[in-house]
Design a protein around this motif. Structure first.
Motif, PDB file in Angstrom:
ATOM      1  N   GLU A 225       0.810  -1.215   0.000  1.00 46.70           N
ATOM      2  CA  GLU A 225       0.000   0.000   0.000  1.00 46.70           C
ATOM      3  C   GLU A 225       0.845   1.268   0.000  1.00 46.70           C
ATOM      4  OE1 GLU A 225      -3.915  -0.405   2.323  1.00 46.70           O
ATOM      5  OE2 GLU A 225      -2.695  -2.051   3.098  1.00 46.70           O
ATOM      6  N   ALA A 226       1.960   1.257   0.745  1.00 43.18           N
ATOM      7  CA  ALA A 226       2.828   2.438   0.750  1.00 43.18           C
ATOM      8  C   ALA A 226       3.390   2.690  -0.644  1.00 43.18           C
ATOM      9  CB  ALA A 226       3.960   2.257   1.758  1.00 43.18           C
ATOM     10  N   TRP A 227       3.741   1.634  -1.346  1.00 46.46           N
ATOM     11  CA  TRP A 227       4.264   1.762  -2.723  1.00 46.46           C
ATOM     12  C   TRP A 227       3.181   2.315  -3.638  1.00 46.46           C
ATOM     13  CZ3 TRP A 227       3.260   0.036  -7.641  1.00 46.46           C
ATOM     14  CH2 TRP A 227       4.302   0.133  -8.566  1.00 46.46           C
ATOM     15  N   LEU A 228       1.967   1.810  -3.522  1.00 46.00           N
ATOM     16  CA  LEU A 228       0.870   2.277  -4.372  1.00 46.00           C
ATOM     17  C   LEU A 228       0.545   3.742  -4.112  1.00 46.00           C
ATOM     18  CD1 LEU A 228      -1.559  -0.782  -4.136  1.00 46.00           C
ATOM     19  CD2 LEU A 228      -0.231  -0.087  -6.136  1.00 46.00           C
ATOM     20  N   GLY A 229       0.819   4.220  -2.899  1.00 44.96           N
ATOM     21  CA  GLY A 229       0.481   5.590  -2.546  1.00 44.96           C
ATOM     22  C   GLY A 229       1.441   6.645  -3.052  1.00 44.96           C
ATOM     23  N   ARG A 230       2.585   6.228  -3.607  1.00 45.19           N
ATOM     24  CA  ARG A 230       3.478   7.241  -4.197  1.00 45.19           C
ATOM     25  C   ARG A 230       2.822   7.793  -5.451  1.00 45.19           C
ATOM     26  NH1 ARG A 230       8.273   3.037  -3.918  1.00 45.19           N
ATOM     27  NH2 ARG A 230       8.493   2.890  -1.654  1.00 45.19           N
ATOM     28  N   GLY A 232       3.443   8.847  -8.552  1.00 46.25           N
ATOM     29  CA  GLY A 232       3.608   8.232  -9.863  1.00 46.25           C
ATOM     30  C   GLY A 232       3.018   6.839  -9.925  1.00 46.25           C
ATOM     31  N   ASN A 233       3.172   6.094  -8.856  1.00 48.27           N
ATOM     32  CA  ASN A 233       2.624   4.736  -8.812  1.00 48.27           C
ATOM     33  C   ASN A 233       1.103   4.754  -8.737  1.00 48.27           C
ATOM     34  OD1 ASN A 233       5.267   3.864  -8.802  1.00 48.27           O
ATOM     35  ND2 ASN A 233       5.346   3.571  -6.593  1.00 48.27           N
ATOM     36  N   THR A 234       0.540   5.738  -8.011  1.00 47.97           N
ATOM     37  CA  THR A 234      -0.911   5.860  -7.938  1.00 47.97           C
ATOM     38  C   THR A 234      -1.488   6.128  -9.328  1.00 47.97           C
ATOM     39  OG1 THR A 234      -0.817   6.704  -5.669  1.00 47.97           O
ATOM     40  CG2 THR A 234      -2.820   7.139  -6.911  1.00 47.97           C
TER      41      THR A 234
END
Length: 378
Positions: A225-230, A232-234
């Motif tokens: 979830e932390a990765w998805l929240g960046r 560019g990733n979102t």
């Protein structure tokens, strides 16, 4: 009908094996870490996941503020709406974390609806019921033009049958790699969109729960979830979801979704490993600094928070070291007197940041960025 799980390519298999290796290495190293440092890492990763997943839905709260809220701090300068969403999501995530080793665990519509109530119970209304399937249509609107439906979920009448099929799928084991199954569960749930609100966070949480149930690492070390929240990733997250169509069309192959998740797993593992290593180096340098300054070793906890998060509050330091209020206050005042820390704010809202004599080498280590590899490009 649910999306079929696509076959993996040789590159996909290689990436999965690298993720497995990194996660296994981290699992083997965690028992060597002092409990205080490990607890702080767990707290940070949990707060980071909560902050990131909420940010995708427009609730913007910094990770450090989430950490303070989760520690019971009341004087955090955020809106009441953001406070409510943060605490609700933390409550649900805490429960999910406890489910990782429950022996008689089972997926069910009741369990999913109970999780949804934890997340959205504070928003319950006849029009948008929490903990119940939606009673009408639901749309994901275009970010640039709310009058355009980027995605229209299945009719409400189809939701009970689709969710029954999903629960059966969750309860039926197969030979698919657990990380791939978790990614597919995310796609199934977010595509069905069974609730009036909170579908994105519920889908990401289901993925986290399935990874936790795999048993390799504790949930806080496994969530993407932390990765998805960046940012560019979102953006890419929504692009990949959007390319599956503007309606529920499960009779299609979704290898792009799997590749996107494999990159997320790989880079999340890299990120957690880098944080683990950086935290350890900061701790070791602070041990040397404390010895040189004749500081009590317990003060390293406060200094470590300042190095890694940018600030520390008295209440957090007090809890971490099991001190009385008076002892924690004396310790922090002594660090301020020596100009190692600097006090900001007044009374209960006060926190502490690096002062003029805070060790520069420690700050350099804490703030050195990590370069992440995209293994589909190397």
């Amino acid at each position: 009908m649910l999306f079929p799980t696509p076959a993996l390519t040789g590159t996909d298999e290689r990436l999965l094996s690298e993720v497995d290796r990194m996660r296994g290495e981290l699992r083997d190293r965690l028992p060597e870490v002092p409990a205080k440092r490990l607890n702080r890492l767990r707290e940070f990763l949990t707060a980071d996941a909560v902050a990131a997943s909420n940010s995708i839905e427009g609730f913007k709260v910094a990770t450090i503020d989430v950490e303070d809220l989760l520690a019971g701090e009341h004087d955090v300068d955020i809106s009441e709406e953001n406070r409510a969403e943060t605490l609700a999501y933390e409550q649900m995530m805490t429960y999910i974390q406890t489910l990782h080793d429950v022996e008689d665990f089972a997926y069910s519509k009741e369990m999913l609806n109970a999780l949804h109530w934890m997340l959205q119970g504070h928003r319950h209304s006849p029009r948008k019921p929490a903990g119940q399937w939606r009673r009408g249509p639901v749309y994901v609107t275009d970010a640039r033009d709310p009058s355009i439906a980027a995605y229209t979920a299945p009719d409400a009448e189809a939701v009970p049958a689709l969710m029954a099929e999903l629960v059966d799928w969750l309860e039926t084991a197969d030979s698919t790699h657990p990380l791939v199954r978790a990614a597919m569960a995310h796609l199934h749930l977010v595509s069905i969109h069974p609730w009036a609100g909170g579908n994105g966070r519920m889908s990401r949480s289901l993925q986290t729960l399935m990874i936790a149930r795999e048993g390799v690492l504790a949930p806080e070390f496994s969530s993407i979830e932390a990765w998805l929240g960046r940012p560019g990733n979102t953006w890419e997250y929504y692009q990949v979801l959007g390319r599956r169509g503007s309606e529920y069309l499960p009779d299609q192959d979704v290898p792009e979704w799997i590749r996107f998740n494999l990159i997320a797993y790989h880079q999340q593992a890299q990120t957690v490993h880098a944080r683990f290593v950086r935290s350890g180096r900061v701790w070791e340098q602070l041990l040397e600094f404390a010895a040189a300054e004749s500081l009590d070793e317990r003060l390293i906890t406060a200094l470590h928070d300042v190095a890694m998060a940018g600030r520390v509050r008295r209440s957090r330091y007090e809890q971490s070291e099991s001190l009385s209020v008076q002892q924690a206050q004396r310790d922090l005042r002594e660090l301020v007197r020596r100009q190692i820390l600097e006090s900001v704010g007044r009374t209960r809202a006060r926190f502490y940041v690096a002062g003029a004599r805070f060790p520069e080498k420690v700050s350099e280590v804490a703030h050195t960025p990590t370069t992440l590899r995209n293994c589909y490009r190397t």
